[in-house]
Design an enzyme around this catalytic site. Structure first.
Site, PDB file in Angstrom:
ATOM      1  N   ASP A   4       0.834  -1.206   0.000  1.00  0.00           N
ATOM      2  CA  ASP A   4       0.000   0.000   0.000  1.00  0.00           C
ATOM      3  C   ASP A   4       0.870   1.258   0.000  1.00  0.00           C
ATOM      4  O   ASP A   4       1.974   1.254   0.551  1.00  0.00           O
ATOM      5  CB  ASP A   4      -0.913  -0.029   1.255  1.00  0.00           C
ATOM      6  N   GLY A  38       0.232   5.391  -4.444  1.00  0.00           N
ATOM      7  CA  GLY A  38      -0.338   6.674  -4.857  1.00  0.00           C
ATOM      8  C   GLY A  38       0.232   7.824  -4.031  1.00  0.00           C
ATOM      9  O   GLY A  38       0.625   8.862  -4.577  1.00  0.00           O
ATOM     10  N   TRP A  66       3.033   7.866  -2.379  1.00  0.00           N
ATOM     11  CA  TRP A  66       4.469   8.006  -2.694  1.00  0.00           C
ATOM     12  C   TRP A  66       4.635   8.868  -3.944  1.00  0.00           C
ATOM     13  O   TRP A  66       5.469   9.771  -3.985  1.00  0.00           O
ATOM     14  CB  TRP A  66       5.065   6.605  -2.914  1.00  0.00           C
ATOM     15  N   ARG A 100      -0.097   8.939 -10.167  1.00  0.00           N
ATOM     16  CA  ARG A 100      -0.202   7.709  -9.369  1.00  0.00           C
ATOM     17  C   ARG A 100       0.474   6.509 -10.035  1.00  0.00           C
ATOM     18  O   ARG A 100       1.099   5.686  -9.364  1.00  0.00           O
ATOM     19  CB  ARG A 100      -1.681   7.379  -9.129  1.00  0.00           C
ATOM     20  N   ASN A 141     -10.589  -2.787  -6.372  1.00  0.00           N
ATOM     21  CA  ASN A 141      -9.736  -1.880  -7.157  1.00  0.00           C
ATOM     22  C   ASN A 141     -10.313  -1.528  -8.536  1.00  0.00           C
ATOM     23  O   ASN A 141      -9.885  -0.559  -9.162  1.00  0.00           O
ATOM     24  CB  ASN A 141      -8.320  -2.453  -7.333  1.00  0.00           C
ATOM     25  N   TRP A 142     -11.308  -2.290  -9.010  1.00  0.00           N
ATOM     26  CA  TRP A 142     -11.941  -1.935 -10.298  1.00  0.00           C
ATOM     27  C   TRP A 142     -12.597  -0.569 -10.233  1.00  0.00           C
ATOM     28  O   TRP A 142     -12.853   0.058 -11.253  1.00  0.00           O
ATOM     29  CB  TRP A 142     -13.013  -2.963 -10.694  1.00  0.00           C
TER      30      TRP A 142
HETATM   31  C1  FPP Z   1      -1.574   0.146  -3.456  1.00  0.00           C
HETATM   32  O1  FPP Z   1      -1.173   1.478  -3.490  1.00  0.00           O
HETATM   33  C2  FPP Z   1      -1.101  -0.624  -4.595  1.00  0.00           C
HETATM   34  C3  FPP Z   1      -1.885  -1.301  -5.496  1.00  0.00           C
HETATM   35  C4  FPP Z   1      -3.337  -1.319  -5.461  1.00  0.00           C
HETATM   36  C5  FPP Z   1      -1.287  -2.035  -6.610  1.00  0.00           C
HETATM   37  C6  FPP Z   1      -0.032  -2.793  -6.334  1.00  0.00           C
HETATM   38  C7  FPP Z   1       0.644  -3.032  -7.588  1.00  0.00           C
HETATM   39  C8  FPP Z   1       1.989  -3.016  -7.795  1.00  0.00           C
HETATM   40  C9  FPP Z   1       2.982  -2.816  -6.750  1.00  0.00           C
HETATM   41  C10 FPP Z   1       2.534  -3.168  -9.170  1.00  0.00           C
HETATM   42  C11 FPP Z   1       2.372  -4.465  -9.858  1.00  0.00           C
HETATM   43  C12 FPP Z   1       2.495  -5.669  -9.022  1.00  0.00           C
HETATM   44  C13 FPP Z   1       3.064  -6.842  -9.394  1.00  0.00           C
HETATM   45  C14 FPP Z   1       2.907  -8.013  -8.513  1.00  0.00           C
HETATM   46  C15 FPP Z   1       3.850  -6.997 -10.620  1.00  0.00           C
HETATM   47  P1  FPP Z   1      -2.304   2.584  -3.609  1.00  0.00           P
HETATM   48  O2  FPP Z   1      -2.482   2.909  -5.065  1.00  0.00           O
HETATM   49  O3  FPP Z   1      -3.534   2.120  -2.925  1.00  0.00           O
HETATM   50  O4  FPP Z   1      -1.656   3.774  -2.855  1.00  0.00           O
HETATM   51  P2  FPP Z   1      -2.412   4.924  -2.044  1.00  0.00           P
HETATM   52  O5  FPP Z   1      -3.151   4.254  -0.923  1.00  0.00           O
HETATM   53  O6  FPP Z   1      -1.286   5.777  -1.556  1.00  0.00           O
HETATM   54  O7  FPP Z   1      -3.309   5.639  -3.003  1.00  0.00           O
END
Ligand code: FPP
Length: 247
Positions: free
Chosen positions: A21, A24, A26, A34, A69-70
């Site tokens: 997590d 986004g 980061w 994002r 996530n969709w």
């Molecule tokens: C959460 O950060 C991350 C995800 C929903 C996606 C994770 C995907 C990857 C690390 C890339 C691909 C993975 C593989 C296994 C190749 P967030 O977007 O929820 O961050 P935020 O909470 O700060 O918005």
């Protein structure tokens, strides 16, 4: 400080699960979109996988995409799916070189065709590897999985191949998408959020939860070692008293 050398190799968790997590946030901190965070998240996936395999973890499960996530903007969902395809295409060679098996859990048939194809190819090409299993949770949610398992069991009862009295925890575990995989003893969630977010709810009944403030793209080998050391510093009682554990 060398964290790795402080780890007791005899008391490693067999299975570590990670909620990746903070991509986004980061990216926002770096004044970038994002998707830039997700791209940098792939580096952290590599770090975590390498570190886990190096130290002798047998199963590593990563929550890569939830059924919720969709709901994200269409552009971000598309970019995440493309990133998955590209990563699988690029990294399967490395998985084979390191004797790591790829598996996936979730409602996979609903993934876009190209993602599913890359995933199936990766799973097939690594199926004989036995050093560590990397499980990607994709289009996964624990409540979906529990309902699916219930449906499978209900079908067996309906067809007469199982009696309701036969249903026990073992049968239920075997009906989940993680069948054959030991339950995770350690859950790590990055980015300072203290939630399980519908991840492996049945399987984590006894897991130690380790919430870390680091955003996922900054996760590295030392962060994994730090979490394992935290796990090893805890007393796992499974309902018993401390005294019972000593005897
Ligand atoms: C959460 O950060 C991350 C995800 C929903 C996606 C994770 C995907 C990857 C690390 C890339 C691909 C993975 C593989 C296994 C190749 P967030 O977007 O929820 O961050 P935020 O909470 O700060 O918005």
């Amino acid at each position: 400080m060398d964290l790795r050398s402080q780890i007791d190799i005899e008391r490693l968790p067999q299975h570590i699960a990670i909620i990746m997590d903070g991509n986004g946030r980061w990216a926002k901190e770096h004044n970038m979109p994002r998707v830039f965070g997700h791209k940098n998240g792939v580096k952290a996936v590599r770090e975590a996988t390498e570190a886990a395999a190096e130290i002798g973890i047998k199963y590593l499960t990563l929550y890569a995409f939830s059924t919720e996530n969709w709901k994200r903007p269409k552009y971000e969902v598309g970019a995440l799916m493309k990133l998955l395809v590209d990563t699988l295409d690029n990294e399967v060679k490395t998985l084979n070189k390191n004797n790591i098996r790829l598996q996936a859990i979730g409602d996979l048939e609903r993934l876009p065709g190209r993602t599913l194809k890359a995933l199936k190819e990766g799973i097939e090409s690594t199926k004989n590897n036995d050093r560590m299993t990397l499980v990607l949770a994709l289009n996964y949610s624990a409540k979906w999985e529990i309902v699916e398992a219930t449906r499978k069991i209900a079908q067996k009862v309906k067809s007469g191949s199982m009696n309701p009295e036969d249903i026990d925890q073992h049968i239920f575990s075997k009906s989940l998408s993680t069948s054959g995989i030991p339950d995770p003893e350690l859950l790590i969630r990055t980015s300072g959020e203290n939630r399980l977010s519908n991840f492996l709810l049945w399987q984590m009944a006894y897991a130690e939860l380790c919430f870390m403030s680091v955003y996922w793209p900054d996760f590295d080998k030392n962060k994994l070692f730090e979490a394992i050391l935290d796990y090893q510093s805890r007393e796992r009682r499974f309902g018993k008293t401390s005294e019972q554990l000593k005897s």
